[in-house]
Every structure is written in structure tokens, then in C-alpha cells.
Motif scaffolding. Sequence first.
Motif, short mmCIF file in Angstrom:
data_model
loop_
_atom_site.label_atom_id
_atom_site.label_comp_id
_atom_site.label_asym_id
_atom_site.label_seq_id
_atom_site.Cartn_x
_atom_site.Cartn_y
_atom_site.Cartn_z
N LEU A 286 7.54 14.23 0.65
CA LEU A 286 6.38 13.39 0.41
C LEU A 286 5.55 13.92 -0.76
CD1 LEU A 286 5.25 12.85 4.11
CD2 LEU A 286 6.26 11.12 2.63
N GLU A 287 5.38 15.23 -0.82
CA GLU A 287 4.61 15.82 -1.91
C GLU A 287 5.29 15.57 -3.25
OE1 GLU A 287 2.66 20.16 -3.16
OE2 GLU A 287 3.93 19.97 -1.38
N ALA A 288 6.61 15.68 -3.26
CA ALA A 288 7.37 15.47 -4.50
C ALA A 288 7.30 14.01 -4.96
CB ALA A 288 8.82 15.88 -4.30
N SER A 289 7.08 13.09 -4.03
CA SER A 289 7.02 11.66 -4.37
C SER A 289 5.58 11.18 -4.55
CB SER A 289 7.71 10.83 -3.28
OG SER A 289 7.04 10.97 -2.04
N ASP A 290 4.65 12.12 -4.74
CA ASP A 290 3.25 11.80 -5.00
C ASP A 290 2.64 11.00 -3.85
OD1 ASP A 290 0.89 11.86 -6.45
OD2 ASP A 290 1.31 9.98 -7.49
N SER A 291 2.88 11.49 -2.62
CA SER A 291 2.38 10.80 -1.43
C SER A 291 1.31 11.59 -0.71
CB SER A 291 3.54 10.49 -0.47
OG SER A 291 4.44 9.58 -1.03
N ASP A 292 0.58 12.43 -1.44
CA ASP A 292 -0.56 13.14 -0.86
C ASP A 292 -1.78 12.21 -0.89
OD1 ASP A 292 1.01 15.36 -0.47
OD2 ASP A 292 0.40 16.33 -2.34
N HIS A 293 -2.73 12.51 -0.01
CA HIS A 293 -3.91 11.64 0.10
C HIS A 293 -4.67 11.55 -1.22
CE1 HIS A 293 -7.47 9.67 1.54
NE2 HIS A 293 -8.24 10.70 1.23
N ASP A 294 -5.02 10.32 -1.58
CA ASP A 294 -5.73 10.03 -2.82
C ASP A 294 -6.99 9.23 -2.43
OD1 ASP A 294 -6.70 9.14 -5.23
OD2 ASP A 294 -4.95 7.93 -5.74
N GLN A 295 -8.14 9.90 -2.39
CA GLN A 295 -9.36 9.26 -1.90
C GLN A 295 -9.75 8.06 -2.76
OE1 GLN A 295 -10.83 9.63 0.82
NE2 GLN A 295 -12.85 8.69 0.60
N GLU A 296 -9.64 8.17 -4.05
CA GLU A 296 -10.01 7.05 -4.93
C GLU A 296 -9.07 5.88 -4.71
OE1 GLU A 296 -10.47 6.07 -9.72
OE2 GLU A 296 -10.52 8.15 -9.01
N LEU B 269 0.85 -1.19 0.00
CA LEU B 269 0.00 0.00 0.00
C LEU B 269 0.88 1.24 0.00
CD1 LEU B 269 -2.84 -0.78 2.61
CD2 LEU B 269 -2.95 -0.92 0.12
N ARG B 270 0.54 2.22 -0.83
CA ARG B 270 1.32 3.46 -0.85
C ARG B 270 0.85 4.37 0.28
NH1 ARG B 270 0.37 8.09 -3.80
NH2 ARG B 270 -1.13 6.98 -5.11
N PRO B 271 1.74 4.69 1.23
CA PRO B 271 1.34 5.54 2.35
C PRO B 271 1.15 6.99 1.88
CG PRO B 271 3.36 4.31 2.83
CD PRO B 271 3.12 4.22 1.36
N THR B 272 0.06 7.61 2.33
CA THR B 272 -0.23 9.00 1.99
C THR B 272 -0.54 9.76 3.27
OG1 THR B 272 -2.56 8.43 1.58
CG2 THR B 272 -1.08 8.41 -0.31
N PRO B 273 0.48 10.26 3.97
CA PRO B 273 0.27 10.91 5.26
C PRO B 273 -0.65 12.13 5.18
CG PRO B 273 2.57 10.36 4.96
CD PRO B 273 1.90 10.14 3.63
N ILE B 274 -1.61 12.18 6.07
CA ILE B 274 -2.49 13.32 6.19
C ILE B 274 -1.85 14.38 7.09
CG2 ILE B 274 -4.71 14.09 7.17
CD1 ILE B 274 -5.91 11.48 6.17
N ASN B 275 -1.12 13.92 8.10
CA ASN B 275 -0.35 14.85 8.92
C ASN B 275 1.06 14.30 9.14
OD1 ASN B 275 -0.59 12.95 11.09
ND2 ASN B 275 -2.54 13.88 11.69
N TRP B 276 1.90 15.11 9.73
CA TRP B 276 3.31 14.73 9.90
C TRP B 276 3.78 15.18 11.27
CZ3 TRP B 276 5.55 11.20 7.24
CH2 TRP B 276 6.94 11.04 7.27
#
Length: 537
Positions: free
Chosen positions: A239-249, A172-179
Motif C-alpha cells: 500500500l505504501e509503495a502504491s501511494d495509499s497512505d492517508h492524505d488529509q487534503e 475514491l482512492r482508498p488510504t487505509p489507516i490500519n490493516w
Amino acid sequence: MSSATQDVAAPGVAAREAARRRTFAVISHPDAGKSTLTEALALHAAVISEAGAVHGKAGRRGTVSDWMEMERNRGISITSSALQFSYGDAVVNLLDTPGHADFSEDTYRVLAAVDAAVMLLDAAKGLEPQTLKLFEVCRAGKVPIITVINKWDRPGREPLELLDEIEKTIGLRPTPINWPVGIAGDFRGLLDRRTGEYVRFTRTAGGATAAPQEVLKPVEAFEREGDVWETALEESELLEASDSDHDQEGFLEELTTPVLFASAVQNFGVRQLLDALVEAAPSPAPRPSVSGERRPLDAPFSAFVFKVQAGMDTAHRDRVAFARVCSGVFERGMVVTHGSTGKPFHTKYAQSMLGRERSTLDLAYPGDVIGLVNANALRVGDSLYVDEPVEYPSIPSFAPEHFSVVRAKDVGRYKQFRRGIEQLDHEGVVQVLRSDLRGDQAPVLAAVGPMQFEVAAYRMEHEFGAAVSLEPLEYQLAMRTDPDAAPKLSRLPGAELLTRSDGQALALFVNRWRLSTVAREHPELTLEPLVGGRANG
């Protein structure tokens, strides 16, 4: 959750109420803080005024979700419980699960009744064996997962290292909502990656009350935290540069997992988890029946039983069946049909549960959990419905790996002994196996883990007044077979045939080598693996 102003039978009511529901379970390795998190969530939702897990040996109290005396004495959860509370406009159904690997079958049943799961990781240990097994159960059931990295108030690993482990180990690709702001062991607050703001926490005595939080703008955060804030910002930008922002779909398709950081014992980051659950976790959807058809949410009432538990109320010694509502509106007192027997079932005694505490439940909607009291006829996996028949998929039993002969210590208490064994079997605490050779006075208990035997013996003595002795058997695995195999198996060393209470014949073997030898020398015998396995179905 009833509303005096709405017609509960009106079209669309069930679907509208279902949209407000968030039904989830918390899964973790033992001692990752699962029950403490459950308590903290209830605390933040104002269900309770003070958390039960007050740390410090002299003042430790059991969490409200741990109601069995053994749980309080040992400090672990060995049963599951259902908590319901409102949070804003949402209705949260939180299903707590056993915290010990020996009771993973109970967790499996709970996961069949939820729409999402919170996977709780220890910041110092990351993914552990029991967590991995339960993750596979979620994957098989297509249950989306939110990850919480807990115990950030204690020394632990680097956050980026933990994310890398999640992706490499479970895919699973982790997408942190907070840090986290501050390293593990120096937890100062959280960077909200969506707003860029800093949520700063203030400790409370023993974490017994909700931690006050202060929201600061980035400039204020830098002034307060300096380099620590800068480090959190830099890692978030990576994280943003590695496309790790939250993706709801991607989350709903079980491709990604939103990640949050917390300290459940200090009540840090708990409100953020509740917000994430309400915003991201799916609401109940039409559930497939055994035929593959999905019953609409607004169809007549239907539900399935995922747990049966006795002994929750020692004053009444009643039996409670926990049923997940799948469609329609439940109204206390309605007469439903018991799918497996076709007989009517009266729901006069319907309750909602908060650990051992209970209150009368008048209405329930898809996603809610109903506690049906004195439901002696109901078993795990049974379907209930009104008007339009439906059968939901059964919940398979795990393959047992431990076996013991059980006997009453006092033969004069045989009636209580028999009643207790039947009750434990009915609940699924253990599987009960019998044979003509052993007789009813010495059945064999089969379990996934040995602690199930401890629970069985404890309850036999304290609930049914029938103390028992347990004699471990050397068998290590069971295979599905048929009664015709009995004559041959009875003559073979290291093997035995017993019958489960549902009528299934099981062949027991001392080890896999003995099984393979018997299968090779007697190919005519039916020897098939049982559905389900230890913690991974």
C-alpha cells in the motif's frame, strides 16, 4: 456542553466550540451493521455501559438508537436519531440513519446536516446497491467519507480486493489507516500503519462491553502472531509503495477515503474509528445560504430543520424538530425567528436526544443538533435565526414510486384519522396527495418504498387510535405539472392528477411508457421530473 466560566456571547466562542465538533452520519446497505456500530461508538465513548446488540436469539436487545417498537421487533432502523457525546476534548454528534432502502429519503435529510460520513461495508459483500446510492448523495453534497470495512470477525473477501473495488467503483482512492492482522473470520488485531504497532484485541462476552486491547511493538507482534503478522506487514508495504497512505487534503477534497477495519459486534477497531474521526473529519465550517453567501460561525444564531418526528415520547405525544446549528450560540429560552413565516419561535423546550432518552439542552454550538419539542409550526427545510435573517437551501423531497389510497377503518374515528394523516405528512413519513374526486376521507399516500406504508399504518393505529386500510394503486411514477392539466389528465387512462400538501400538482402515471405517450400526444402539458430521486437525489 455549557461552560460556567465562559461568556457564551463573547466573540469567537462559537468558532472555538465549533472546532471541537465532529458531526457525521453512518451510511450503509441494510444489515451491514450500522446500528451495531452506532451502539459500539457510544459504548467506547462511555455514553452507555453495555451495548444493546447482545447477540444470541434468546438475549438480543434493541440498540438504544432504535426507539420505535417496529424497529425493535424487526431488528432494523427505520428512523434516524441523534446521539451526542464527548470523546477526549472533542464533542461528537453522531446522526444514525435508517437501515432500509425504503427510508433513504430520511437518510438524505440527515446527510444534509453533517460534515462527514462513515461508509460501512460488509467484509463479505463489499459495495452494495444502497451504499452506492447513498455515496452519490454524499458526493453531490460534497461530504467527505471515511470507510469502515465491518464484520472482519466473519469469513469475507481479501482486503486488497475490497480496496480495489472501492477505487474502481466509486473513484475514491482508498488510504487505509490500519490493516487487519488475520484474514476475515480470524480477526486478531490491527496493524497501525502510522506507528507500525500491533493493536491486539481480546473478545468479551457477546461484545457487550468494550474489547480490551493490548499495544505491542513489531518484534513482540511477530513473536505473538508469526506469519500472520508478516503477511499484514507485507500488504501494508504494498500500500505504501502504491501511494495509499492517508492524505488529509485529498480526503477533505473528496478524492480519497481513509479506510479502517473493524468488527462492530465484537467492539474491535471501534476506538480506532473514533480517533480517526476526531483527527481527520472536518469540524463545522461556514454554511452557504440560498444566496451563496457563507454565514460566519460567529454570526448570530442560525439553524435549519432537517427532521421532524412525533411519537418519541408516548406519554406526552409531543413533536420534535431536529435542527442543525449553523452559526452562533444557541441558549435555551431564546426567541428565534422562523424564516418561512417571519414569526417568533420560543425555544423553552430544547433537548438533546439519545434514542428515545432525552435531557434538557441549555447551550449548543455550530455542528450540534437541537431537539425542539412541540415545534408544531416547523417543517423540514425551515431556517431559524436571530437578528440577521438567513435562509438555508431547502431539502428536496424524493420522487415517490409507490401509491396507496388510505381510509379509516372506523368512520367514527375520522377526527383522529385526519390528525394522524396531517402529522405523518408534516414529518415527511409519506407524502399526502389529494383531489376533489377522491375527497379528504380517501387521500393518496405516496412513498419511496412500500415499507413506509407499513410504518404509516402502524403509527396511525398505535399513536392516533385510527386503524386504516390501504388500497395499492397501479401508478409507478409522478411528474410535476400544473392545475391546468387536470381536465385533460382526468380523461386519459393510466394517469391522474393529485395535489401535494405543499400545493404542488403531480401527474401520476402507471408506467414510463404511458408517460411518454401522453407527453408525445399532449406536448402542451407541463410534465417535469420531481427534484430528487430514489436514494440519489
